[in-house]
Structure formats: C-alpha cells, structure tokens
Design an enzyme around this catalytic site. Structure first.
Site, PDB file in Angstrom:
ATOM      1  N   ILE A   1       0.902  -1.155   0.000  1.00  0.00           N
ATOM      2  CA  ILE A   1       0.000   0.000   0.000  1.00  0.00           C
ATOM      3  C   ILE A   1       0.942   1.206   0.000  1.00  0.00           C
ATOM      4  CG2 ILE A   1      -1.794   1.282   1.229  1.00  0.00           C
ATOM      5  CD1 ILE A   1      -2.716  -1.340   2.481  1.00  0.00           C
ATOM      6  N   PRO A   2       1.199   1.802  -1.159  1.00  0.00           N
ATOM      7  CA  PRO A   2       2.367   2.677  -1.330  1.00  0.00           C
ATOM      8  C   PRO A   2       2.187   4.096  -0.820  1.00  0.00           C
ATOM      9  CG  PRO A   2       1.196   2.494  -3.405  1.00  0.00           C
ATOM     10  CD  PRO A   2       0.472   1.585  -2.434  1.00  0.00           C
ATOM     11  N   CYS A   3       2.056   4.238   0.503  1.00  0.00           N
ATOM     12  CA  CYS A   3       1.894   5.578   1.070  1.00  0.00           C
ATOM     13  C   CYS A   3       3.153   6.418   0.901  1.00  0.00           C
ATOM     14  CB  CYS A   3       1.484   5.499   2.535  1.00  0.00           C
ATOM     15  SG  CYS A   3       2.595   4.534   3.569  1.00  0.00           S
ATOM     16  N   HIS A   4       4.287   5.782   0.580  1.00  0.00           N
ATOM     17  CA  HIS A   4       5.518   6.547   0.355  1.00  0.00           C
ATOM     18  C   HIS A   4       5.430   7.399  -0.909  1.00  0.00           C
ATOM     19  CE1 HIS A   4       6.038   2.732  -1.853  1.00  0.00           C
ATOM     20  NE2 HIS A   4       6.783   3.424  -2.702  1.00  0.00           N
ATOM     21  N   ARG A   5       4.452   7.137  -1.784  1.00  0.00           N
ATOM     22  CA  ARG A   5       4.308   7.889  -3.030  1.00  0.00           C
ATOM     23  C   ARG A   5       3.453   9.145  -2.870  1.00  0.00           C
ATOM     24  NH1 ARG A   5       3.074   2.370  -6.486  1.00  0.00           N
ATOM     25  NH2 ARG A   5       5.122   1.409  -6.100  1.00  0.00           N
TER      26      ARG A   5
END
Length: 295
Positions: A252-256
């Site tokens: 779940i790419p919250c770093h993006r």
C-alpha cells in the site's frame, strides 16, 4: 572492503550505508557534494562506494540525486495526476510494469474488526529487503502487516504487532513468509500472481488505502491530489492520518504521497526510508524506459 560489495543488496548493512549516503546527498544537494565527500561520509573509498551504490540502484549517485529534487517531484505529481484521477474513478489497477505488483485489498467486516483477531491464525517472519529488515505477517486470507524495522524499534514493532492482533493466534514462521517476501521484493514473470491483503481499518481508511493502489510504481501524488481523486477534496488532512495508519508498507504505497510543495513530508517508517524508496523507484523506472527504447 571488497566483502561489502559482494554482500546481497538485501543486507541490512548495505541498506544503512545507502540510506545514510542518500540522506546526506539530499541534505546537501545545493552544494552538489562530490563522490569523494559522500563516500567519506559513509566511511568507504570512492571506488567501493561507487560500486556499492550503482549495484543497489542501477545508476550513479549523481544521477540518483536528480530524482530527489523538488523539481523532479513536481514533474511527477503532474504526470501522475491525470492517471490517478482515471484509475480511481473507474477502479482500474495501475498499468503493468516490470516492478508493478498486482495487489488486491480485502477489508475485514465490522464484526471481524471488533473481534480483534478472535479465531484468526497469523504467521509472521522478519526478513531482509533492499529497504531494511521488515516484519511480514499473513493469514489464510491474505497479508495483514508489513512493517519496516530499525535497529532500535525491532522489539517495539513486534510488541505493537501482537497488541494489534491481541485475540489472534500468532506464530513466527519464517518459511511461511519467505515466499511472500520474495514475491514482493523480487518481482518476476514467474511470481506475478496477485498479492492479497487482508486489512482492518475504518471505512475511510480503507478507501484511502484502495486509492493508493492506483498510484503507479515510480508515480508521485499529493495528499490533496489523492483526496480529490477519491471525491473528497477537503479531506487532505484526514488522508494524511489514514496514511499514518497504513498496516502494509510498500504494497500500500503511502511513500508515493508527498506535499504539494514537492517536499516529501512524513512517513510512518521514517523520512529517510521514504526518500530511499522514491529515489529507487524513479531510478528503476528510468532504467526500464531506456531498455524499452532500445528494444
């Protein structure tokens, strides 16, 4: 020093050196630190640092630094915006690329959420990755946690994980989670089956996490952009809070998600790791684009 170069890129010492170098380069980017200065900062010779860094990222430190600038971030925000609006609106996955992972998210029912894991069997393991060690936990219905660890937080993460699933039956099983780790961090045509996530959260948190799955590998959006794509343009702050509760890092790419100014903002597993993740994805995207142009 040669032994440093021959270690796996999944070695935690390698990640720590790379992360330290990248943090230093970004902090001093206005002064354009040369190779010798950065190498000295991580206690390596120029030769060994260049080899180690290029082996890990696929490109030179100088080129990598270009992907950490505010200007680059803003260009990616604009590029990702239209795609995100489309994919969230019609429920599509991001377009397939070599490093894209096909992820399906299944949310717990309210009753399951309230039960806090009663009757649930969870297996977990701790594994090295290109971004440091991580705890991966899975159930018969899907992956429920992926937490990156720091040396000082390992025991705390395990304790928090057990508290989160206080009523579940939890067992450490490295073999059960090793295959999952390989599929996540060594994607290939042979293991591109969809990864299923089984998560618990509020309805709004689930909406945010689902929307994140539409941000493509190497893409960047903003808190406001994600909120607008969800049809909740005034909910940017709530989106940020939901990102801070993300139980499954990387997938779940919250770093993006960054600030509209182009600054990277916060990250549950540390700003340094977020910087590394964004730069690594950008470099991998550029390498793949060049390979496709040659073909």
């Amino acid at each position: 020093m040669n032994s440093l170069i021959e270690t796996s890129p999944y070695d935690s010492e390698t990640y720590e050196r790379i992360a330290k170098a990248i943090a230093f380069m970004r902090q001093h980017h206005l002064n354009q630190p040369n190779l010798a200065t950065v190498a000295q900062h991580v206690h390596l010779s120029e030769y060994h640092f260049q080899r180690l860094f290029t082996r890990w990222t696929g490109i030179s430190p100088k080129r990598f630094l270009q992907y950490l600038t505010v200007e680059y971030a803003k260009s990616k925000i604009a590029e990702t915006g239209n795609l995100l609006d489309l994919t969230v609106e019609v429920g599509l996955s991001s377009p397939g690329r070599l490093h894209d992972l096909f992820v399906n998210l299944e949310a717990m029912s309210p009753g399951e959420f309230k039960a806090e894991g009663i009757g649930l069997q969870i297996w977990y393991g701790i594994h090295p990755t290109p971004f440091g060690d991580c705890l991966i936990a899975t159930t018969s219905r899907g992956i429920c946690n992926l937490h990156f660890l720091d040396t000082t937080s390992k025991d705390g993460i395990e304790q928090a994980f057990r508290l989160e699933w206080s009523n579940a039956s939890i067992k450490q099983d490295q073999q059960a989670t090793q295959e999952i780790c390989n599929r996540i961090f060594e994607p290939s045509a042979a293991n591109n089956k969809p990864l299923v996530l089984y998560v618990k959260g509020t309805n709004f948190q689930i909406q945010v996490w689902r929307a994140l799955l539409s941000v493509p590998f190497g893409g960047i959006t903003t808190y406001q952009g994600l909120a607008a794509a969800m049809g909740r343009p005034t909910a940017a702050r709530a989106v940020g809070n939901a990102l801070g509760r993300n139980p499954v890092g990387y997938l779940i790419p919250c770093h993006r998600v960054i600030r509209e100014s182009g600054e990277f903002g916060g990250f549950r597993w540390g700003l340094e790791r977020k910087t590394v993740l964004l730069g690594w994805e950008a470099s991998r995207n550029q390498i793949q684009n060049r390979e496709q142009e040659v073909i």
